[in-house]
Design a protein around this motif. Structure first.
Motif, PDB file in Angstrom:
ATOM      1  N   ARG A 194      17.259  -9.094 -17.551  1.00  0.00           N
ATOM      2  CA  ARG A 194      16.542  -8.106 -16.750  1.00  0.00           C
ATOM      3  C   ARG A 194      15.162  -8.501 -16.215  1.00  0.00           C
ATOM      4  N   VAL A 195      15.205  -8.163 -14.895  1.00  0.00           N
ATOM      5  CA  VAL A 195      13.933  -8.533 -14.014  1.00  0.00           C
ATOM      6  C   VAL A 195      12.990  -7.410 -13.982  1.00  0.00           C
ATOM      7  N   GLU A 196      11.776  -7.495 -14.492  1.00  0.00           N
ATOM      8  CA  GLU A 196      10.732  -6.488 -14.082  1.00  0.00           C
ATOM      9  C   GLU A 196       9.749  -6.762 -13.020  1.00  0.00           C
ATOM     10  N   TYR A 197       9.760  -5.906 -11.922  1.00  0.00           N
ATOM     11  CA  TYR A 197       8.994  -6.470 -10.934  1.00  0.00           C
ATOM     12  C   TYR A 197       8.100  -5.053 -10.454  1.00  0.00           C
ATOM     13  N   GLU A 198       6.955  -5.319  -9.892  1.00  0.00           N
ATOM     14  CA  GLU A 198       6.164  -4.216  -9.412  1.00  0.00           C
ATOM     15  C   GLU A 198       5.822  -4.494  -7.860  1.00  0.00           C
ATOM     16  N   PHE A 199       5.659  -3.439  -7.145  1.00  0.00           N
ATOM     17  CA  PHE A 199       5.227  -3.704  -5.832  1.00  0.00           C
ATOM     18  C   PHE A 199       4.090  -2.675  -5.538  1.00  0.00           C
ATOM     19  N   TRP A 200       2.984  -3.536  -5.399  1.00  0.00           N
ATOM     20  CA  TRP A 200       1.706  -2.809  -5.041  1.00  0.00           C
ATOM     21  C   TRP A 200       1.614  -2.514  -3.464  1.00  0.00           C
ATOM     22  N   THR A 201       1.727  -1.356  -3.115  1.00  0.00           N
ATOM     23  CA  THR A 201       1.738  -0.999  -1.769  1.00  0.00           C
ATOM     24  C   THR A 201       0.974  -0.015  -1.330  1.00  0.00           C
ATOM     25  N   ASN A 202       1.133   0.872  -0.238  1.00  0.00           N
ATOM     26  CA  ASN A 202       0.247   1.903   0.267  1.00  0.00           C
ATOM     27  C   ASN A 202       0.907   2.727   1.236  1.00  0.00           C
ATOM     28  N   SER A 203       0.590   4.010   1.214  1.00  0.00           N
ATOM     29  CA  SER A 203       1.091   4.870   2.195  1.00  0.00           C
ATOM     30  C   SER A 203       0.360   5.010   3.567  1.00  0.00           C
ATOM     31  N   ASN A 204      -0.556   4.359   3.671  1.00  0.00           N
ATOM     32  CA  ASN A 204      -1.086   4.096   5.135  1.00  0.00           C
ATOM     33  C   ASN A 204      -0.265   3.331   6.302  1.00  0.00           C
ATOM     34  N   ASP A 205      -0.122   3.875   7.197  1.00  0.00           N
ATOM     35  CA  ASP A 205       0.799   3.311   8.193  1.00  0.00           C
ATOM     36  C   ASP A 205       0.224   2.712   9.767  1.00  0.00           C
ATOM     37  N   GLU A 206      -1.221   2.861   9.522  1.00  0.00           N
ATOM     38  CA  GLU A 206      -2.149   2.691  10.620  1.00  0.00           C
ATOM     39  C   GLU A 206      -2.678   1.337  10.474  1.00  0.00           C
ATOM     40  N   CYS A 207      -2.427   0.186   9.612  1.00  0.00           N
ATOM     41  CA  CYS A 207      -3.067  -0.925   9.523  1.00  0.00           C
ATOM     42  C   CYS A 207      -2.669  -2.310  10.271  1.00  0.00           C
ATOM     43  N   GLY A 208      -1.947  -1.872  11.339  1.00  0.00           N
ATOM     44  CA  GLY A 208      -1.553  -3.025  12.056  1.00  0.00           C
ATOM     45  C   GLY A 208      -0.206  -3.491  11.808  1.00  0.00           C
ATOM     46  N   PRO A 209      -0.030  -4.740  12.104  1.00  0.00           N
ATOM     47  CA  PRO A 209       1.208  -5.523  11.707  1.00  0.00           C
ATOM     48  C   PRO A 209       1.642  -5.502  10.155  1.00  0.00           C
ATOM     49  N   LYS A 210       0.523  -5.802   9.400  1.00  0.00           N
ATOM     50  CA  LYS A 210       0.806  -5.818   7.949  1.00  0.00           C
ATOM     51  C   LYS A 210       1.458  -4.481   7.502  1.00  0.00           C
ATOM     52  N   CYS A 211       1.120  -3.355   8.098  1.00  0.00           N
ATOM     53  CA  CYS A 211       1.731  -2.105   7.451  1.00  0.00           C
ATOM     54  C   CYS A 211       2.920  -1.819   7.945  1.00  0.00           C
ATOM     55  N   GLU A 212       3.363  -2.295   9.088  1.00  0.00           N
ATOM     56  CA  GLU A 212       4.643  -2.225   9.994  1.00  0.00           C
ATOM     57  C   GLU A 212       5.471  -3.304   9.139  1.00  0.00           C
ATOM     58  N   GLU A 271      -7.978   4.065  10.282  1.00  0.00           N
ATOM     59  CA  GLU A 271      -8.233   3.368  11.522  1.00  0.00           C
ATOM     60  C   GLU A 271      -9.582   2.652  11.711  1.00  0.00           C
ATOM     61  N   GLN A 272     -10.326   2.594  10.628  1.00  0.00           N
ATOM     62  CA  GLN A 272     -11.442   1.902  10.268  1.00  0.00           C
ATOM     63  C   GLN A 272     -12.536   2.505  11.584  1.00  0.00           C
ATOM     64  N   ASP A 273     -12.330   3.904  11.526  1.00  0.00           N
ATOM     65  CA  ASP A 273     -13.010   4.635  12.571  1.00  0.00           C
ATOM     66  C   ASP A 273     -13.313   5.957  11.937  1.00  0.00           C
ATOM     67  N   PHE A 274     -14.503   6.520  11.532  1.00  0.00           N
ATOM     68  CA  PHE A 274     -14.911   7.617  10.690  1.00  0.00           C
ATOM     69  C   PHE A 274     -14.659   8.806  11.588  1.00  0.00           C
ATOM     70  N   SER A 275     -14.885   8.634  13.062  1.00  0.00           N
ATOM     71  CA  SER A 275     -15.078   9.781  13.998  1.00  0.00           C
ATOM     72  C   SER A 275     -13.471  10.330  14.511  1.00  0.00           C
ATOM     73  N   ARG A 276     -12.513   9.686  13.936  1.00  0.00           N
ATOM     74  CA  ARG A 276     -11.219   9.971  14.394  1.00  0.00           C
ATOM     75  C   ARG A 276     -10.100   9.822  13.447  1.00  0.00           C
ATOM     76  N   GLY A 277      -9.056  10.735  13.546  1.00  0.00           N
ATOM     77  CA  GLY A 277      -7.792  10.386  12.898  1.00  0.00           C
ATOM     78  C   GLY A 277      -7.961  10.466  11.280  1.00  0.00           C
ATOM     79  N   TYR A 278      -7.036  10.138  10.379  1.00  0.00           N
ATOM     80  CA  TYR A 278      -7.215  10.696   8.993  1.00  0.00           C
ATOM     81  C   TYR A 278      -8.348   9.734   8.124  1.00  0.00           C
ATOM     82  N   ASP A 279      -8.641  10.570   7.238  1.00  0.00           N
ATOM     83  CA  ASP A 279      -9.429   9.878   6.360  1.00  0.00           C
ATOM     84  C   ASP A 279      -9.154   8.796   5.119  1.00  0.00           C
ATOM     85  N   GLY A 280      -9.826   8.031   4.504  1.00  0.00           N
ATOM     86  CA  GLY A 280      -9.490   7.280   3.467  1.00  0.00           C
ATOM     87  C   GLY A 280      -8.816   8.116   2.177  1.00  0.00           C
TER      88      GLY A 280
END
Length: 631
Positions: A194-212, A271-280
């Protein structure tokens, strides 16, 4: 007190510089994942060396790759394309793959690999430019304008020491061919089935190519992950990185917009912009909701439904469409048959000045151990407690997971043509086989073949697996006759396999030989081992013989003799008359004895009566039958 408490619990991994809106700056123990590099020639460099696996491209986990090293005369750091080079490195049929040796410096490691791949090489070796322990070649920051090519790098890469690089260059300048074997078979531990594996991820989808690329991987890998999990081949756990807010800024507006639970759990602004969009804090809450969904699904015995939730959420609730909300997430949860209240209870009060058990556990898990470094970047894949290096791609990750299984325990998905080469198809892998019974000792595994004697229909074969395998046990004769000789002729079938023997072959009576390859008929007539009596006539048959007697005689096989059929009948009647006469004599003798005993008894009684009335000569010897006191 807050930071002190965190330090005491060992969860101070990194501090998120929220005020600057930048990516987290972290201090952690980073483990360099390595594989072996074997130099096979020339002799002056021959040996086994360590090299560091690059955090990009596709390492061939579980496999090996042979090639010859080439060091270019120009563009030795591979920072430019090789389009103007007169030499083509594209591998031709039957040719030896080329490994490009490049020097470190002047550009990103990934750019070196990209230029090498476009030139047609099979792998790239980067020689360090300083004497130091090996490091992991990582990807550049996402702000790099050329980052779009990163997900297209498909060749493996490795960093080698400066010393090894100099020794290779020296031999190459002398015209020597440097042949090496890159070996990833032991890059990941493979202790069990049996293989045990973990996936460290994030629900953020606005971080550019890495999120995509991360979302693409989740959608592509979902099917394979769920099959492996449902059948018990793997144990999967998703994880989420969070950071805490520095104590001095807990009450600041920036910290409040990026954190929950009074600065305990934070994420950078999407978005690395505190004035718009969603917050951390929106990202932290959605991460927590995904972690809670996994927790509840696992309690229901269906942890693989996490993949359904994450995939559906990314499609139905993207940030770009302003649907990255609790309402949209609740719709996805209900569509999968789960109670929203159960998930909300797990999330708890995000405004309370208390620890959240789920996120607190996530922070503690971020800390590495003896074989795994601290998790500080996203995404990160950990397989059998080792951090995966390479491209986040379905095929590459599946190969890495397959290399984590113990040999011969891999699921069928790991043994497909797209995943590995079946070495048993060519010359049976050099293992033992029985072509007649279609039985082979060759077992295909993800890392290569092994020669193990098989178990067929409950019958265990024993042997070395290479030159010999022999059926063993009570049922062995049912499998290709136990590997023993068997023949049919003249309507008869004989076998050298004995059912009540656990192993071995023995020619049946009437045959001689080794019992395995041959059993030869014995000519009992010619060798005079049977039918040698007077008046006997012998005729050999396959596996036996026939013996007949001349005239009116009968052959007795047990005694190898001939007797008359009539005399045999007379002898039988004679025996009967003797028996009858014996019974008659016994009857007469018994009757005579009976009459004699009766007569003796009667005489005794008569003499006793007469003795009462007249004296007899032997009266003293006759007992007096009268009672005492009578006259």
């Amino acid at each position: 007190m807050y930071n002190t408490r965190k330090i005491q619990h060992g969860v101070l991994i990194c501090v998120c510089v929220i005020l600057l809106g930048s990516l987290p700056c972290c201090w952690g123990r980073f483990v360099v994942e390595k594989n072996n590099l074997r130099v096979t020639s020339p002799g002056s460099v021959r040996g086994i060396y360590e090299c560091a696996i690059g955090n990009f491209g596709v390492p061939q986990y579980g496999g090996t790759m042979l090639g010859s090293v080439f060091y270019p005369k120009a563009n030795q750091k591979a920072c430019n394309t090789f389009q103007d080079s007169d030499i083509t490195w594209k591998n031709k049929p039957g040719g030896i793959p080329v490994f490009l040796l490049a020097d470190r410096g002047d550009c990103y490691f990934t750019l070196k690999a990209w230029n090498a791949q476009n030139a047609g090489v099979a792998a790239i070796l980067v020689a360090d430019d300083r004497i130091e322990p090996l490091i992991t070649m990582d990807t550049p920051e996402e702000t790099d304008a050329q980052a779009n090519y990163l997900q297209n790098i498909s060749i493996p890469s490795a960093l080698i020491s400066k010393e090894l690089g100099e020794r290779m260059k020296k031999e190459l300048t002398k015209g020597e061919m440097v042949s090496i074997n890159l070996d990833w078979r032991e890059a990941l531990p493979h202790p069990d089935e049996r293989v045990e594996y973990e996936f460290w991820t994030n629900s953020n989808d606005e971080c550019g190519p890495k999120c995509e690329s991360q979302l693409t991987f989740v959608r592509d890998f979902k099917g394979a992950a769920q099959i492996l999990e449902q059948k018990g081949y793997t144990q999967f756990t998703p994880h989420y990185i969070t950071w805490y807010c520095p104590e001095a800024f807990i009450l600041s507006q920036q910290c409040k917009s990026q954190c929950i639970n009074h600065g305990r759990y934070c994420a950078p602004d999407p978005e690395q912009d505190f004035s718009r969009g969603y917050d951390g804090r929106d990202v932290v809450v959605q991460n927590l909701r995904q972690a809670c969904f996994f927790k509840v699904a696992k309690e229901n015995g269906k942890p693989w439904q996490w993949w359904d939730y994450v995939t559906d959420f990314s499609i139905r609730c993207p940030m770009k469409e302003k649907r990255y909300t609790k309402e949209c997430a609740d719709q996805v949860i209900r569509s999968l048959g789960y109670d929203v209240k159960t998930i909300d209870k797990c999330i708890g009060d995000i405004e309370a000045d208390v620890d959240n058990e789920v996120l607190k556990s996530e922070q503690e898990t971020q800390i590495g151990n003896s074989t795994r470094g601290d998790v500080t970047i996203l995404p990160t894949l950990v397989i059998n407690n080792r951090q995966y290096r390479g491209k986040l791609d379905k095929g590459a990750v599946l190969k890495a997971i397959c290399s984590g299984f113990e040999e011969t325990t891999e699921p069928a998905i790991c043994l497909t043509r797209d995943m590995e080469t079946n070495e048993c198809l060519q010359n049976n892998g050099g293992c033992w086989q029985d072509k007649a019974a279609n039985i082979s000792a060759c077992r295909d595994t993800f890392r290569g073949r092994v020669c193990h004697c098989p178990i067929v229909q409950g019958v265990k074969f024993i042997g070395d697996g290479y030159t010999h395998c022999e059926a063993s046990g009570a049922l062995r004769c049912g499998i290709n006759n136990g590997g023993c000789w068997q023949g049919s002729k003249e309507g008869r079938t004989y076998s050298a396999c004995i059912d009540d023997h656990k192993k071995g072959c023995m020619c049946p009576p009437g045959f001689r030989g080794d019992g395995v390859k041959e059993c030869e008929d014995i000519d009992e007539c010619k060798e005079k081992t049977a039918c040698q009596c007077r008046h006997c006539s012998c005729r050999n048959t396959w596996g036996s013989y026939e013996c007949s007697c001349s005239g009116n005689l009968l052959y007795i096989r047990e005694h190898d003799t001939c007797i008359s059929k009539d005399s045999n009948r007379e002898v039988n009647w004679g025996i009967m008359w003797v028996v009858i006469l014996g019974f008659a004599v016994a009857g007469v003798a018994g009757y005579a004895i009976y009459k004699y005993r009766i007569r003796r008894y009667m005489d005794s009684e008569i003499r006793a009566i007469m003795a009462q009335y007249m004296p007899l000569d032997n009266q003293g010897d006759v007992p007096n039958h009268l009672p005492q006191g009578s006259v």
